[in-house]
Every structure is written in C-alpha cells, then in structure tokens.
Design a protein around this motif. Structure first.
Motif, short mmCIF file in Angstrom:
data_model
loop_
_atom_site.label_atom_id
_atom_site.label_comp_id
_atom_site.label_asym_id
_atom_site.label_seq_id
_atom_site.Cartn_x
_atom_site.Cartn_y
_atom_site.Cartn_z
N ALA A 2 0.84 -1.21 0.00
CA ALA A 2 0.00 0.00 0.00
C ALA A 2 0.87 1.24 0.00
CB ALA A 2 -0.92 -0.01 1.22
N THR A 3 0.31 2.36 -0.40
CA THR A 3 1.10 3.58 -0.52
C THR A 3 0.69 4.67 0.45
OG1 THR A 3 -0.37 4.36 -2.27
CG2 THR A 3 1.59 3.13 -2.95
N ASP A 4 -0.41 4.50 1.17
CA ASP A 4 -0.88 5.54 2.10
C ASP A 4 -0.07 5.45 3.39
OD1 ASP A 4 -2.17 7.38 3.57
OD2 ASP A 4 -4.09 6.32 3.74
N SER A 5 0.87 6.38 3.58
CA SER A 5 1.77 6.33 4.73
C SER A 5 1.12 6.86 6.00
CB SER A 5 3.04 7.13 4.43
OG SER A 5 2.71 8.47 4.14
N SER A 6 -0.08 7.48 5.93
CA SER A 6 -0.72 8.02 7.12
C SER A 6 -1.23 6.91 8.03
CB SER A 6 -1.87 8.97 6.72
OG SER A 6 -2.85 8.24 5.99
N CYS A 7 -1.67 5.80 7.46
CA CYS A 7 -2.15 4.65 8.24
C CYS A 7 -1.58 3.39 7.61
CB CYS A 7 -3.68 4.61 8.25
SG CYS A 7 -4.35 3.20 9.19
N LEU A 8 -0.57 2.81 8.26
CA LEU A 8 0.10 1.64 7.72
C LEU A 8 -0.71 0.39 8.02
CD1 LEU A 8 3.80 2.44 8.66
CD2 LEU A 8 2.70 2.70 6.45
N LYS A 9 -0.93 -0.42 7.00
CA LYS A 9 -1.67 -1.66 7.15
C LYS A 9 -0.69 -2.78 7.44
CE LYS A 9 -5.32 0.06 4.16
NZ LYS A 9 -4.77 1.44 4.23
N VAL A 10 -0.75 -3.31 8.66
CA VAL A 10 0.22 -4.29 9.14
C VAL A 10 -0.45 -5.66 9.28
CG1 VAL A 10 1.81 -4.88 11.01
CG2 VAL A 10 1.46 -2.48 10.38
N LEU A 11 0.24 -6.68 8.76
CA LEU A 11 -0.23 -8.05 8.91
C LEU A 11 0.61 -8.73 9.99
CD1 LEU A 11 -2.04 -10.40 7.94
CD2 LEU A 11 -0.21 -10.98 6.30
N LYS A 48 -2.11 -16.11 1.48
CA LYS A 48 -3.37 -15.72 0.82
C LYS A 48 -3.68 -14.25 1.04
CE LYS A 48 -5.47 -20.31 1.26
NZ LYS A 48 -6.54 -21.10 1.92
N ARG A 49 -3.45 -13.80 2.28
CA ARG A 49 -3.74 -12.39 2.60
C ARG A 49 -2.83 -11.45 1.84
NH1 ARG A 49 -5.07 -8.21 2.86
NH2 ARG A 49 -5.78 -6.86 4.57
N LEU A 50 -1.57 -11.80 1.74
CA LEU A 50 -0.60 -10.95 1.02
C LEU A 50 -0.92 -10.88 -0.47
CD1 LEU A 50 2.70 -11.99 2.80
CD2 LEU A 50 1.78 -9.67 2.70
N ARG A 51 -1.30 -11.99 -1.02
CA ARG A 51 -1.63 -12.00 -2.45
C ARG A 51 -2.88 -11.20 -2.76
NH1 ARG A 51 0.01 -18.37 -3.50
NH2 ARG A 51 2.25 -17.96 -3.74
N GLY A 52 -3.65 -10.93 -1.72
CA GLY A 52 -4.81 -10.06 -1.90
C GLY A 52 -4.42 -8.60 -1.97
N GLY A 53 -3.18 -8.28 -1.59
CA GLY A 53 -2.67 -6.92 -1.70
C GLY A 53 -3.02 -6.04 -0.52
N ASN A 54 -2.59 -4.76 -0.61
CA ASN A 54 -2.94 -3.73 0.35
C ASN A 54 -2.36 -3.96 1.75
OD1 ASN A 54 -4.16 -1.21 0.58
ND2 ASN A 54 -5.94 -2.06 1.65
N ILE A 55 -1.14 -4.53 1.82
CA ILE A 55 -0.42 -4.70 3.08
C ILE A 55 0.88 -3.91 3.01
CG2 ILE A 55 0.78 -6.34 4.60
CD1 ILE A 55 -2.21 -6.56 4.80
N ASP A 56 1.16 -3.10 4.06
CA ASP A 56 2.38 -2.28 4.08
C ASP A 56 3.55 -2.99 4.74
OD1 ASP A 56 1.62 0.31 2.90
OD2 ASP A 56 0.14 0.32 4.51
N ALA A 57 3.29 -3.83 5.74
CA ALA A 57 4.37 -4.48 6.47
C ALA A 57 3.85 -5.74 7.13
CB ALA A 57 4.96 -3.53 7.51
N ALA A 79 5.77 -15.01 -1.45
CA ALA A 79 4.38 -14.60 -1.71
C ALA A 79 4.29 -13.15 -2.15
CB ALA A 79 3.54 -14.83 -0.46
N GLU A 80 5.07 -12.27 -1.51
CA GLU A 80 5.03 -10.84 -1.86
C GLU A 80 6.38 -10.21 -1.54
OE1 GLU A 80 4.76 -7.97 -3.47
OE2 GLU A 80 2.72 -8.76 -3.59
#
Length: 395
Positions: A2-11, A48-57, A79-80
């Motif tokens: 993901a590219t939005d640095s204001s809210c990082l999406k963490v798995l 599976k989650r990573l291949r779905g995209g939208n993960i920053d870290a 996977a990513e």
C-alpha cells in the motif's frame, strides 16, 4: 504494498494469543490512526492475505503451526517480495537474527523487549527501507535497460557508419595515387583532408563502441601469453613516425626483465597506443615522451608514459578521466580530440584487473601509469601451472 503512509496496514502472523494481544496493545499506544492491524496464525493464511494486496508491512513469528525457522520468512517473501518483514521472535538467538536480516528481513525484534515506540520505529523504518530498495531496484533496472538499448543502438550505428566511411576512405586513397587522373596540389590537399577526417571518424566510432561495451560489461578479453617488453617496443615502433612528424622525441626505459603476461595483446597495445598518442598530441615540438616499465616489488607490472607537454591542473584530472569531457588544459589545442582516449584506456586497464593513475602539472607535463596486477603474470609461455592459475584468477 500500500502507498498511504498516514495509516500503515500491518499483517501480524502470530499463533500465540498472548503475544498477539501484546503487539496489539503496543500498537494501540501509538494511536488508532497510525496502524491498521490484521492477524493470521498460519503462513498459508498469510500468503493468501498478502496475495490479496494492500499490506504495508508484516510482523512475523518464525515458529508457526505450519512452518518453522527461516523457511517461514522465505515463504512470506516468495508470496510478496515487495512487502517489508519485521521478525518477532521469542528467542534472542544472534545467529538466527543475522541470518534473517541477510535473508531479507528488515529487522529482528525479541518479544517482550521494548515498548510501542520501538515497535513503531521498527515498522516505519522497515517500510521506508523497503521502499528505498524498490526504488533503487527499479532505477537499476531502468539503467540496465537503457544500457542495453544504448549498446544495441551504438552497435547498429557503428555498422551502418563503417560501410560508407570505408568507401570514402578507399576512394580518397585511390584518388591520391593519381591512377584516376592527375590532381592539382589544391585537390590533393582537399582529398588528404577527406582521408584524414574519414579515418578520424572511423577511429571515433570504434572508440565509442569499445567504451560502450566496456561500460555495459560486454567486452571480453582474448587472453594469451605475451612478452610485456616486446609489446611495449612494438607500440613504440608504431608511434615513432608520428612522433617524428610532430617533432617529439620518444624514449624507452625498461628496468630489469619484464615478465610474461596473460593478457589481451590487442587491448594492451590499444592501451599503450592511446597513452602515447595523447602524450605526443599534447607535447610541443622539441619535447619528449618517455616510456618507463618495471616489475615492482609486489610483482605488479608498472608502465609509465611521461611527456613534457602542456600538462593540466590537478583539479582537471578527474575531468580528463571522464568520457566526452576535456580537461581545461587540453582544450588549448586545436586537435583536442573527443575526450574518449583516457576513459577508454582506464576501462581496458580495469578489465585486466589493473589501474590507471594520472599525474600532471600545468605547464610541466603529464605521467600516466598503468599497473597490471601480479595475477596476470606467468613464469613462462610453457608454464602450464602458472597459466592455469592466471586463467582461474582472471575468470
């Protein structure tokens, strides 16, 4: 990623509920707007989650129900590859930590050590470093692609230009013989200029192509065992008439007995001819050019070409070694050239594993020193063992 640095999406990939609650609490301290946390307990689910995209870290535990150790890291990376990974380990194993970082993890943290600030910094630094890596990788790919296209273009152009140039040079040579009719002195002068310009342009095309190949790493050496002293003397013989016409004396000092080298004879001659041509070009009539060669104590073969020419200021030396750039001192001459001689020579020397050192003083002269490493030395043309060793080191 993901590219939005204001809210990082963490798995978070963690099977221990207590550790998962701790991480959640630590990130919550940093504010709900800083991180969005998603958790899975198995590597398979993480993939599976990573291949779905939208993960920053990814925060990754190496010990999971379906994977253990560094294999866990490898599966996530596969996977990513673009998502940064921070290892969260229950063991403070320095060896594993080093291996994990060498394998591509951005950081290695021990569970229970540090607070929310430590975890926050680790995630942010991991994201920024990974983005920088990706940007650098993309830039390198673009540069490689540009070099490839440049090499193809230059190869094509050199072929297309060589053919008409060869015809021009050939006809100008035929005209100068007088077999096609008698010429006036003025016509002979003009044809001589055409012939000289054609040869100069042909040399320029060859230099551009050689330099392009060297820069792209596509130039290969045709190595053979050769007598260093004989190569130097052969180059001097080739240059004597040119030096005499320019009113420049050529001297040679071969100190002791030079060894046999495992090198590309044509390229070694090209190196020396380039240096000698430069030295003669920038030396006024009545001056001299001296070639000194010696096998140094460390078995390095050093060949120095020294002139009594116009020289250049110390700060201009880096410019002289840069392609298509002329040092200020050199630009005083009408025949200043193209600025390819020294960069090409440097590239050819370095292709042999050696170095080119340039020393100069304005109004006094210039010395160019080529050093061929000991790895290129063989005991004799018949010494198979030395030759095999030279081949191994050169490869």
């Amino acid at each position: 990623m993901a590219t939005d640095s204001s809210c990082l999406k963490v798995l978070l990939v963690e099977d221990n509920p207590g550790d998962a609650r701790l991480v959640t609490a630590m990130l919550a301290q940093m504010g709900t707007d800083s991180f969005s946390l998603d958790r899975v307990v198995r590597v398979g689910d993480a993939v599976k989650r990573l291949r779905g995209g939208n993960i920053d870290a990814v925060l990754l535990d190496l010990s999971l129900p379906d994977s253990q150790g560094l294999d866990t890291l490898t599966r996530i990376q596969t996977a990513e590859p673009t998502v940064p990974i921070v290892i969260l380990s229950g063991d403070h194993d320095e060896h594993v930590a080093v291996q994990a970082v060498h394998s591509g993890a951005q950081n290695f943290l021990v569970k229970g050590q540090g607070d929310g600030n430590v975890l926050k910094r680790a995630i942010h630094y991991a994201v920024e470093r990974k983005r920088a890596e990706q940007a650098l990788y993309a830039a390198e790919k673009d540069a490689d692609r540009a070099n490839h296209f440049k090499s193809e273009f230059l190869a094509m152009m050199s072929h297309e230009l060589r053919t008409p140039l060869t015809i021009i040079i050939g006809f100008s040579e035929m005209l100068t013989t007088g077999n096609l009719g008698k010429l006036t002195s003025k016509q002979k002068e003009y044809i001589s200029d055409i012939h000289g310009a054609g040869n100069h342009l042909l040399d320029l095309i060859s230099d551009i192509l050689d330099l392009s190949k060297a820069e792209a790493g596509k130039m290969e050496l045709d190595n053979e065992v050769l007598d260093a002293a004989q190569v130097i003397k052969a180059c001097l013989r080739l240059m004597r008439e040119h030096a005499a016409n320019a009113g420049v004396r050529l001297n040679v000092k071969i100190i002791g007995e030079l060894p046999f080298l495992h090198a590309d004879k044509r390229r070694l001659k090209q190196i020396l001819i380039n240096l000698l041509s430069n030295a003669v070009k920038f030396t006024p009539r009545g001056g001299s050019v001296t070639v000194k060669a010696v096998n140094e104590p460390d078995r390095t073969v050093a060949i120095a070409v020294t002139d009594t020419g116009i020289g250049m200021a110390t700060e201009d030396i880096p410019r002289a070694m840069t392609a298509y750039v002329q040092a200020n001192g050199m630009s005083r001459r009408k025949d200043e050239g193209t600025g390819l001689g020294l960069p090409l020579t440097k590239a050819l020397v370095e292709l042999h594993g050696g170095s080119l050192d340039l020393r100069s003083e304005l109004g006094v002269g210039t010395t160019a020193i080529v050093r061929i490493p000991a790895e290129r030395i063989v005991a004799s043309p018949d010494d198979t063992q030395s030759l095999n060793e030279a081949n191994r080191k050169a490869s």
